[in-house]
Write a protein that holds these residues in place. Structure first.
Motif, mmCIF file in Angstrom:
data_model
loop_
_atom_site.group_PDB
_atom_site.id
_atom_site.type_symbol
_atom_site.label_atom_id
_atom_site.label_comp_id
_atom_site.label_asym_id
_atom_site.label_seq_id
_atom_site.Cartn_x
_atom_site.Cartn_y
_atom_site.Cartn_z
ATOM 1 N N THR A 245 52.551 43.864 43.626
ATOM 2 C CA THR A 245 53.015 42.850 42.666
ATOM 3 C C THR A 245 52.379 42.542 41.401
ATOM 4 O O THR A 245 51.008 42.832 41.545
ATOM 5 C CB THR A 245 52.559 41.488 43.969
ATOM 6 O OG1 THR A 245 53.096 41.814 45.292
ATOM 7 C CG2 THR A 245 53.017 40.148 43.223
ATOM 8 N N ILE A 247 51.618 39.451 38.829
ATOM 9 C CA ILE A 247 52.082 38.036 38.582
ATOM 10 C C ILE A 247 51.260 37.658 37.207
ATOM 11 O O ILE A 247 50.232 38.300 36.652
ATOM 12 C CB ILE A 247 51.544 36.884 39.695
ATOM 13 C CG1 ILE A 247 49.982 37.383 39.899
ATOM 14 C CG2 ILE A 247 52.253 37.402 40.731
ATOM 15 C CD1 ILE A 247 49.404 36.432 40.979
ATOM 16 N N PRO A 253 57.439 38.595 36.117
ATOM 17 C CA PRO A 253 56.622 38.900 37.317
ATOM 18 C C PRO A 253 57.299 39.015 38.609
ATOM 19 O O PRO A 253 58.578 38.545 38.764
ATOM 20 C CB PRO A 253 55.747 37.425 37.366
ATOM 21 C CG PRO A 253 56.741 36.626 36.798
ATOM 22 C CD PRO A 253 57.503 37.263 35.681
ATOM 23 N N GLY A 254 56.722 39.881 39.314
ATOM 24 C CA GLY A 254 57.619 39.893 40.860
ATOM 25 C C GLY A 254 56.928 41.101 41.535
ATOM 26 O O GLY A 254 55.792 41.431 41.497
ATOM 27 N N ASN A 255 57.549 41.528 42.738
ATOM 28 C CA ASN A 255 57.209 42.682 43.680
ATOM 29 C C ASN A 255 57.935 43.795 43.222
ATOM 30 O O ASN A 255 59.156 43.989 42.882
ATOM 31 C CB ASN A 255 57.683 42.185 45.151
ATOM 32 C CG ASN A 255 56.804 41.009 45.491
ATOM 33 O OD1 ASN A 255 55.710 40.753 45.015
ATOM 34 N ND2 ASN A 255 57.503 40.040 46.332
ATOM 35 N N ALA A 273 56.691 45.160 35.111
ATOM 36 C CA ALA A 273 56.756 43.489 35.142
ATOM 37 C C ALA A 273 57.311 43.233 33.654
ATOM 38 O O ALA A 273 57.148 41.862 33.070
ATOM 39 C CB ALA A 273 55.549 42.744 35.399
ATOM 40 N N ILE A 325 47.623 43.470 44.206
ATOM 41 C CA ILE A 325 48.429 42.454 43.397
ATOM 42 C C ILE A 325 47.624 42.344 42.186
ATOM 43 O O ILE A 325 46.180 42.395 42.066
ATOM 44 C CB ILE A 325 48.098 41.070 44.183
ATOM 45 C CG1 ILE A 325 48.804 40.898 45.541
ATOM 46 C CG2 ILE A 325 48.546 39.877 43.152
ATOM 47 C CD1 ILE A 325 48.579 39.581 46.442
ATOM 48 N N ALA A 327 47.013 40.247 38.676
ATOM 49 C CA ALA A 327 47.243 39.147 38.137
ATOM 50 C C ALA A 327 46.715 39.307 36.556
ATOM 51 O O ALA A 327 45.581 39.646 36.490
ATOM 52 C CB ALA A 327 46.513 38.257 38.841
ATOM 53 N N GLU A 329 45.710 36.695 34.470
ATOM 54 C CA GLU A 329 45.361 35.343 34.267
ATOM 55 C C GLU A 329 45.063 34.816 33.392
ATOM 56 O O GLU A 329 44.665 35.448 32.269
ATOM 57 C CB GLU A 329 44.340 35.033 35.586
ATOM 58 C CG GLU A 329 44.708 35.565 36.813
ATOM 59 C CD GLU A 329 43.475 35.559 37.984
ATOM 60 O OE1 GLU A 329 42.130 35.369 37.443
ATOM 61 O OE2 GLU A 329 43.579 35.624 39.172
#
Length: 356
Positions: A245, A247, A253-255, A273, A325, A327, A329
């Motif tokens: 994933t 994000i 963003p996604g799987n 992504a 995952i 991220a 951020e």
């Protein structure tokens, strides 16, 4: 009109001052602390716990390569001198005349021939069967070893079935020397995409059904070959492709699927992504990973050098794993950039007709 322009300048002046005050209060740095070396090393060696597939209680005894060996149920075509196939000695038969006899191998493993009766042939090769028949006639019925020619007219076949992710599922009849998992997969056209997670063999028995689980070496290749028995049911379980994933500050963003034979890096995951949101210029990524005990650990990776924003770091090549995952951020710097971007886009767009 002059009043409106003056009002626009005063309004935007206040917004610029407010934006500057916010940027000054939050700062222009990311305020990200990279993990110490020991945390990073632990993160690299973490792998999610997966239960190991076992082979079950199967006895792996595959047919040995080499000449075909006769089995009960096979049909043999035997060519020998015609005089050997008659019981009466009153009939004169030329020794050069031959006769062909079809014999089915009986469950105990023998065939029945004229004059000599039973001859054991199960487990023998074709040349060994010819020798056994010749020895049965000599020296009791012939003065020399008679010439015997044996041909496998029909091999015994056993029925097995296969279901799941194969090209041609169904029931197949295989020769006794072909009763193996790999041979059945070949007859069924092989494993198709997305592949198999494992292969299960359901074997009926007097004490109930036994399940043999065969793990996979790859999506389409079983870890090992396994001998089959008649009435076995083989199931190629569909492979559930794991995901990772992405994000945060990326464009899509996604799987995303992580095929078993793939080895993705951080930069490749971000590319799936749609890349980073260049408006905000994020410079750090956090990877969250599931530990074998169920806990979640994470590590921060620097994507670009703050002193040289256009230059990437070696962290972009860090490998990611299924289930990770990633991220991208927000940091104080990216939030400031986002705020300024929204403020100037909204207010300049609103007063653009007045400038004209």
């Amino acid at each position: 009109m002059r009043v409106l322009r003056t009002s626009w300048l005063l309004g935007n002046g206040r917004m610029v001052l407010l934006a500057c005050a916010i940027v000054f209060s939050t700062g222009c740095s990311d305020r990200i602390q990279l993990p110490p070396k020991d945390v990073f090393e632990r993160f690299q060696h973490v792998a999610p716990h997966r239960p190991a597939e076992k082979m079950g209680t199967a006895t792996v005894t595959l047919p040995q390569p080499g000449p075909y060996r006769i089995r009960p149920g096979d049909v043999l075509e035997i060519t020998l001198a015609s005089f050997l196939s008659t019981v009466s000695i009153e009939q004169a038969i030329p020794q050069t005349q031959t006769t062909s006899i079809a014999c089915r191998v009986q469950p105990p493993g023998h065939i029945v021939l004229p004059v000599v009766g039973q001859v054991h042939v199960a487990g023998l090769t074709i040349p060994e069967v010819e020798s056994a028949i010749s020895n049965a006639y000599y020296p009791t019925y012939t003065k020399t070893y008679p010439a015997v020619l044996v041909r496998l007219a029909e091999a015994r076949k056993e029925r097995v079935s296969i279901l799941g992710v194969v090209a041609r599922p169904g029931v197949y009849e295989l020769r006794a020397d072909q009763m193996s998992l790999v041979q059945l997969l070949a007859e069924a056209g092989g494993i198709v995409q997305p592949g198999a997670s494992c292969i299960r063999i359901l074997r009926p028995g007097q004490e109930g059904q036994t399940t043999i689980t065969v793990p996979m070496r790859g999506p389409t290749v079983p870890f090992s070959d396994v001998p089959l028995r008649e009435a076995d049911q083989v199931i190629a379980e569909r492979l559930v492709v794991p995901l990772f994933t992405v994000i945060g500050l990326v464009n899509r963003p996604g799987n995303f699927e992580y095929p078993p034979d793939a080895n993705y890096t951080l930069i490749q995951a971000i590319a799936f992504a749609g890349g980073l949101d260049l408006r905000l210029d994020p410079r750090y990524a956090v990877i969250y990973r599931l530990d074998h005990d169920g806990s979640i650990i994470h590590a921060v990776f620097q994507l670009s050098d703050p002193k040289r924003p256009q230059a990437t770091t070696t962290s972009i090549n860090v490998p990611i794993r299924p289930g990770d995952i990633i991220a991208i951020e927000h940091t104080p710097r990216t939030r400031s950039r986002e705020f300024l971007d929204r403020i100037f886009n909204v207010h300049i767009g609103a007063y653009l007709p007045l400038i004209r």
